[in-house]
Design a protein around this motif. Structure first.
Motif, PDB file in Angstrom:
ATOM      1  N   GLN B  61      45.251  71.214  33.978  1.00  0.00           N
ATOM      2  CA  GLN B  61      45.885  71.368  35.247  1.00  0.00           C
ATOM      3  C   GLN B  61      45.266  72.645  36.331  1.00  0.00           C
ATOM      4  O   GLN B  61      45.289  72.249  37.321  1.00  0.00           O
ATOM      5  N   LEU B  62      44.972  73.344  35.531  1.00  0.00           N
ATOM      6  CA  LEU B  62      44.388  74.773  36.189  1.00  0.00           C
ATOM      7  C   LEU B  62      43.126  74.359  36.833  1.00  0.00           C
ATOM      8  O   LEU B  62      42.758  74.705  38.123  1.00  0.00           O
ATOM      9  N   ILE B  63      42.227  73.592  36.383  1.00  0.00           N
ATOM     10  CA  ILE B  63      41.017  73.165  36.726  1.00  0.00           C
ATOM     11  C   ILE B  63      41.233  72.397  38.036  1.00  0.00           C
ATOM     12  O   ILE B  63      40.691  72.620  38.927  1.00  0.00           O
ATOM     13  N   ARG B  64      42.381  71.479  37.861  1.00  0.00           N
ATOM     14  CA  ARG B  64      42.707  70.685  39.180  1.00  0.00           C
ATOM     15  C   ARG B  64      43.045  71.360  40.274  1.00  0.00           C
ATOM     16  O   ARG B  64      42.739  71.001  41.459  1.00  0.00           O
ATOM     17  N   ASP B  65      44.124  72.313  39.909  1.00  0.00           N
ATOM     18  CA  ASP B  65      44.603  73.228  40.991  1.00  0.00           C
ATOM     19  C   ASP B  65      43.548  74.046  41.414  1.00  0.00           C
ATOM     20  O   ASP B  65      43.436  74.020  43.011  1.00  0.00           O
ATOM     21  N   THR B  66      42.466  74.504  40.891  1.00  0.00           N
ATOM     22  CA  THR B  66      41.225  75.046  41.486  1.00  0.00           C
ATOM     23  C   THR B  66      40.383  74.000  42.358  1.00  0.00           C
ATOM     24  O   THR B  66      40.007  74.693  43.559  1.00  0.00           O
TER      25      THR B  66
END
Lengths: 103, 103
Positions: B61-66
């Motif tokens: 999720q953190l990667i997608r947010d980024t």
């Protein structure tokens, strides 16, 4: 005093956003290269629009609006939650019901 | 009856958005290819964050947010108004050949 520092360093979003900011110029360059490939087709389209609508059409602004919109839609490649599936839009076979939901 | 039809066909934003929708899958594919180049660095970063913060960090999720945030920031390549100048980080000088070849 030190806790302030470590707090910011252990904020996952902040850490990733710092990395994002570092990568952004390079990413921007590559994204610009992608959009440059579509420049001719976008340019022809706005010239066509201008012929049909009138001289008041601001072609450059219209192209930039379109590019921003494309980037906004590209976010769907990275959906906010796992549950939310990437939209069927990617295949572009819309049904009439879908049309009604378009802004 | 016909005026309804011509109204929609002569709406510059609608015309351009239809073209955008047609181009979006191809654009998405190319944008995804750009982001794939950064996958390894993003992946290492989130693993690092996870080690520092804890198992509760949702790496995907953190990667997608980024990635979404990077796309949002990339919109500055196409500013809303002429007056609003693009930030200095995006003024790429084509003649800097060495920069272009850097991964």
């Amino acid at each position: 005093r030190r806790s302030h520092l470590s707090l910011s360093y252990t904020d996952p979003r902040l850490s990733m956003d710092l990395l994002r900011a570092v990568l952004q110029p390079s990413l921007n360059q590559e994204i610009l290269q992608v959009f440059n490939k579509y420049h001719q087709i976008l340019d022809r389209a706005v010239q066509n629009v201008r012929e049909n609508v009138g001289e008041e059409v601001q072609t450059d602004q219209l192209i930039r609006d379109t590019c921003r919109s494309a980037l906004e839609h590209a976010k769907l490649l990275f959906p906010e939650t796992e549950v939310k599936k990437p939209p069927p839009e990617v295949t572009y076979k819309r049904h009439r019901e879908d049309e009604n939901h378009r802004a």
